[in-house]
Design a protein around this motif. Structure first.
Motif, PDB file in Angstrom:
ATOM      1  N   ILE A   1       0.940  -1.219   0.126  1.00 40.45           N
ATOM      2  CA  ILE A   1      -0.032   0.025   0.049  1.00 40.45           C
ATOM      3  C   ILE A   1       0.883   1.285  -0.011  1.00 40.45           C
ATOM      4  O   ILE A   1       0.687   2.135  -0.854  1.00 40.45           O
ATOM      5  CB  ILE A   1      -1.166  -0.060   1.112  1.00 40.45           C
ATOM      6  N   ILE A   2       1.975   1.295   0.821  1.00 43.13           N
ATOM      7  CA  ILE A   2       2.776   2.459   0.925  1.00 43.13           C
ATOM      8  C   ILE A   2       3.574   2.562  -0.482  1.00 43.13           C
ATOM      9  O   ILE A   2       3.430   3.853  -0.779  1.00 43.13           O
ATOM     10  CB  ILE A   2       3.906   2.205   1.968  1.00 43.13           C
ATOM     11  N   ASP A   3       3.812   1.500  -0.930  1.00 43.62           N
ATOM     12  CA  ASP A   3       4.566   1.482  -2.501  1.00 43.62           C
ATOM     13  C   ASP A   3       3.482   2.239  -3.439  1.00 43.62           C
ATOM     14  O   ASP A   3       3.786   3.086  -4.099  1.00 43.62           O
ATOM     15  CB  ASP A   3       4.972   0.361  -2.851  1.00 43.62           C
TER      16      ASP A   3
ATOM     17  N   LEU B   1      -8.188   4.817   1.157  1.00 45.80           N
ATOM     18  CA  LEU B   1      -8.039   3.618   1.626  1.00 45.80           C
ATOM     19  C   LEU B   1      -8.781   3.286   3.051  1.00 45.80           C
ATOM     20  O   LEU B   1      -9.209   4.138   3.867  1.00 45.80           O
ATOM     21  CB  LEU B   1      -6.493   3.417   2.416  1.00 45.80           C
ATOM     22  N   ASP B   2      -9.729   2.197   2.821  1.00 45.27           N
ATOM     23  CA  ASP B   2     -10.502   1.723   3.790  1.00 45.27           C
ATOM     24  C   ASP B   2     -10.597   0.383   4.002  1.00 45.27           C
ATOM     25  O   ASP B   2      -9.764  -0.544   3.313  1.00 45.27           O
ATOM     26  CB  ASP B   2     -12.024   2.247   3.427  1.00 45.27           C
ATOM     27  N   ASP B   3     -11.265  -0.148   4.896  1.00 45.46           N
ATOM     28  CA  ASP B   3     -11.212  -1.753   4.923  1.00 45.46           C
ATOM     29  C   ASP B   3     -11.500  -2.603   3.812  1.00 45.46           C
ATOM     30  O   ASP B   3     -10.778  -3.729   3.473  1.00 45.46           O
ATOM     31  CB  ASP B   3     -12.302  -2.212   5.879  1.00 45.46           C
ATOM     32  N   HIS B   4     -12.161  -2.111   2.701  1.00 46.01           N
ATOM     33  CA  HIS B   4     -12.371  -2.906   1.529  1.00 46.01           C
ATOM     34  C   HIS B   4     -11.193  -2.813   0.694  1.00 46.01           C
ATOM     35  O   HIS B   4     -10.776  -3.772   0.019  1.00 46.01           O
ATOM     36  CB  HIS B   4     -13.667  -2.161   0.909  1.00 46.01           C
ATOM     37  N   GLU B   5     -10.780  -1.515   0.487  1.00 46.84           N
ATOM     38  CA  GLU B   5      -9.423  -1.562  -0.563  1.00 46.84           C
ATOM     39  C   GLU B   5      -8.252  -2.236   0.368  1.00 46.84           C
ATOM     40  O   GLU B   5      -7.718  -2.805  -0.487  1.00 46.84           O
ATOM     41  CB  GLU B   5      -9.073   0.158  -0.596  1.00 46.84           C
ATOM     42  N   PHE B   6      -8.182  -1.955   1.613  1.00 46.97           N
ATOM     43  CA  PHE B   6      -7.029  -2.852   2.442  1.00 46.97           C
ATOM     44  C   PHE B   6      -7.329  -4.423   2.168  1.00 46.97           C
ATOM     45  O   PHE B   6      -6.153  -5.020   1.859  1.00 46.97           O
ATOM     46  CB  PHE B   6      -7.120  -2.614   3.781  1.00 46.97           C
TER      47      PHE B   6
END
Length: 253
Positions: A165-167, A179-184
């Motif tokens: 995600i950071i990348d 970014l939310d729980d679905h995207e995570f």
């Protein structure tokens, strides 16, 4: 495939035999614990328990197919299992090849699709080749997903997801605000799979052992003292019946 399993509905009649059982969990995850203790209680080496556990896997896969479970995830080898004696590790990592050599034709016949989660690249070549062959042979099947967690650890999975995600944020592929729980969840090994509805752990222990920590947030847990080699179709039916009696509220009333 749509099959009725008798124990799920005591009101079953010949007329409604083709109906789908109600409230069957779509996704069942199992921590298969107790192989070593099963063998030790019989004065056998621990590897004998692991070998016997393969037969239990076959029984439960068939029971899950009959029950119309859509995904069955089996905790096959964890990232912590590398701490075990080398001889035991080598034996365990040969079992997927043995299981698939014997049972793959039946899995194909029952429209089962093989999938894996975990750090696949770190597994020995003979394990990877056997599993990849099964994945390729069943890729077009659209029945139950048989999901092997191989070299899997939930903390590893989450750390790996955070790094990716950071990348992606650095490369503007995703924004921090999006970014939310679905995207995570898309960054986890289980991307594309629903979260488990029911977790079964055999062997008497009542802990998660670094298994699907994110995905089990609202999962129903069911523990049994039965050791994995003794776990059978009747045991599985008891777990499903218990699940069917529960009311899932997901934080609501």
């Amino acid at each position: 495939m749509s099959m009725k399993i008798p124990f799920l509905n005591n009101k079953q009649t010949k007329e409604n035999d083709t109906e789908k059982p109600e409230n069957v969990p779509d996704h069942v995850a199992i921590i298969m614990d107790g192989n070593g203790r099963w063998a030790q209680r019989r004065g056998l080496p621990r590897i004998a328990g692991h070998k016997e556990g393969v037969s239990a896997v076959n029984k439960i896969v068939k029971a899950a197919v009959k029950a119309n479970v859509k995904i069955l995830t089996l905790y096959t080898f964890s990232t912590e299992n590398w701490k075990r004696p080398r001889s035991e590790i080598d034996f365990i990592l040969k079992l997927p090849k043995e299981f698939l050599h014997i049972y793959l034709p039946g899995l194909i016949a029952n429209n089962v699709k093989i999938n894996t989660i975990g750090d696949f690249d770190e597994l020995p070549e003979h394990t990877k080749s056997a599993v990849q062959y099964a994945v390729d042979k069943t890729k077009d099947n659209d029945g139950m997903v048989l999901n092997f967690a191989l070299n899997y650890g939930s903390r590893l999975e989450i750390i790996r997801a955070v790094k990716q995600i950071i990348d992606d944020i650095d490369q503007s592929k995703i924004s921090l605000d999006a970014l939310d729980d679905h995207e995570f969840s898309k960054y986890l090994f289980t991307n594309g799979l629903s979260d488990p509805d029911l977790l079964i752990r055999t062997g008497g222990e009542q802990r998660l052992s670094n298994f699907l920590l994110w995905q089990l947030a609202y999962t129903e847990f069911w523990f049994t003292d039965e050791l994995w080699p003794d776990f059978n179709e009747k045991s599985f039916s008891v777990a499903l019946e218990e699940y069917q009696r529960r009311k899932r509220r997901y934080g609501g009333i």
